[in-house]
Design an enzyme around this catalytic site. Structure first.
Site, PDB file in Angstrom:
ATOM      1  N   SER A  15       0.823  -1.211   0.000  1.00 21.87           N
ATOM      2  CA  SER A  15       0.000   0.000   0.000  1.00 21.87           C
ATOM      3  C   SER A  15       0.856   1.260   0.000  1.00 21.87           C
ATOM      4  O   SER A  15       0.361   2.357  -0.275  1.00 21.87           O
ATOM      5  CB  SER A  15      -0.934   0.009   1.218  1.00 21.87           C
ATOM      6  N   SER A 127      17.082  -6.412   5.467  1.00 18.41           N
ATOM      7  CA  SER A 127      17.565  -5.121   5.954  1.00 18.41           C
ATOM      8  C   SER A 127      19.046  -5.243   6.289  1.00 18.41           C
ATOM      9  O   SER A 127      19.521  -6.328   6.646  1.00 18.41           O
ATOM     10  CB  SER A 127      16.795  -4.709   7.216  1.00 18.41           C
ATOM     11  N   TYR A 140      13.679  -6.551  15.617  1.00 13.25           N
ATOM     12  CA  TYR A 140      13.694  -6.270  14.176  1.00 13.25           C
ATOM     13  C   TYR A 140      14.941  -6.866  13.529  1.00 13.25           C
ATOM     14  O   TYR A 140      14.868  -7.551  12.511  1.00 13.25           O
ATOM     15  CB  TYR A 140      13.642  -4.764  13.943  1.00 13.25           C
ATOM     16  N   LYS A 144      15.110  -9.919  10.706  1.00 12.42           N
ATOM     17  CA  LYS A 144      15.691  -9.734   9.374  1.00 12.42           C
ATOM     18  C   LYS A 144      16.906 -10.641   9.159  1.00 12.42           C
ATOM     19  O   LYS A 144      17.139 -11.137   8.058  1.00 12.42           O
ATOM     20  CB  LYS A 144      16.066  -8.269   9.165  1.00 12.42           C
TER      21      LYS A 144
END
Length: 244
Positions: A15, A127, A140, A144
């Site tokens: 989106s 990432s 996070y 990743k």
């Protein structure tokens, strides 16, 4: 040149940001692009709540019913929540691992029967935090790093069946993930711009379009001998320094 003409693609989290830019570019290259996220997208939209672990299977079943095949899977949907190990709640930990790692695994799992038939390709959006660490991102970074490892494992297991699997590892990119969740997005952006000038060879933030270009290249026949790789797209930041 529409070098992806006739191919069917699924891009999650499209989106906005990297996902939206990727969906746009794949469409320009001739692919029929389905996007999966909560909010309605500008392409062929499949409503998806990835907090529900039944969703990946449902999404792939829908594509099977609608198209009968799948050529491209781009695992882009992700979340980031800040806090060091003491501050990170168990809920924050598990939710980041679910959205950033478990959901891509399940999407790959249920996409593989179609991808093997079409000799398809998978891109996982990782990432540079899966390689090094920024402050206050333990969950996070772990998610990743796991996604990069999953990329290699899928490439090893399914390369002989004709399926390629690669990852991109973006650096600081101008997206709402990096700025939109902060109390003062503009202030945060300026802080990152200042930091990036010092820690990145290119001396600037990257754009979602630049990441989309690399993803699209890796999905094309021009990259037919590339698999199991995590490609740094960070303006040279990884080669210059780690962390902030």
């Amino acid at each position: 040149m529409k070098d992806l003409e006739g191919k069917v693609a699924l891009v999650t989290g499209a989106s906005r940001g990297i996902g939206l830019s990727t969906a746009k570019l794949l469409t320009e290259k001739g692919a029929k692009v389905y996007t999966a996220q909560r909010s309605k997208g500008k392409h062929f939209w499949l409503e998806a709540d990835f907090n529900d672990l039944e969703t990946p299977k449902k999404i792939l079943s829908q594509i099977q019913d609608l198209e009968g095949h799948l050529d491209i899977l781009v695992n882009n949907a992700g979340i980031m929540r800040e806090g060091n190990a003491e501050e990170t709640t168990e809920t924050d930990w598990f939710e980041q691992l679910q959205i950033n790692l478990t959901v891509p695994f399940l999407l790959i799992k249920y996409a593989l029967p179609m991808l093997k038939v079409r000799k398809g390709s998978i891109i996982n959006v990782g990432s540079i935090e899966g390689l090094g660490s920024n402050p206050r991102h333990p969950a996070y970074g772990a998610s990743k790093g796991g996604l990069h490892a999953l990329t290699r494992a899928v490439a090893v297991d399914h390369g002989p069946e004709g399926v390629r699997c690669n990852a991109v590892a973006p650096g600081w990119i101008v997206t709402e993930m990096h700025f939109g969740n902060h109390e003062n997005p503009e202030k945060r952006k300026k802080e990152l711009e200042t930091s990036t000038i010092k820690s990145c060879i290119m001396g600037r933030l990257g754009t979602a379009e630049e990441i989309a270009s690399v993803i699209t290249f890796l999905l094309s026949d021009d990259a037919s001998y590339i698999t199991g790789q995590t490609i740094h797209v960070d303006g040279g930041r990884w080669g210059m320094s780690v962390g902030n």
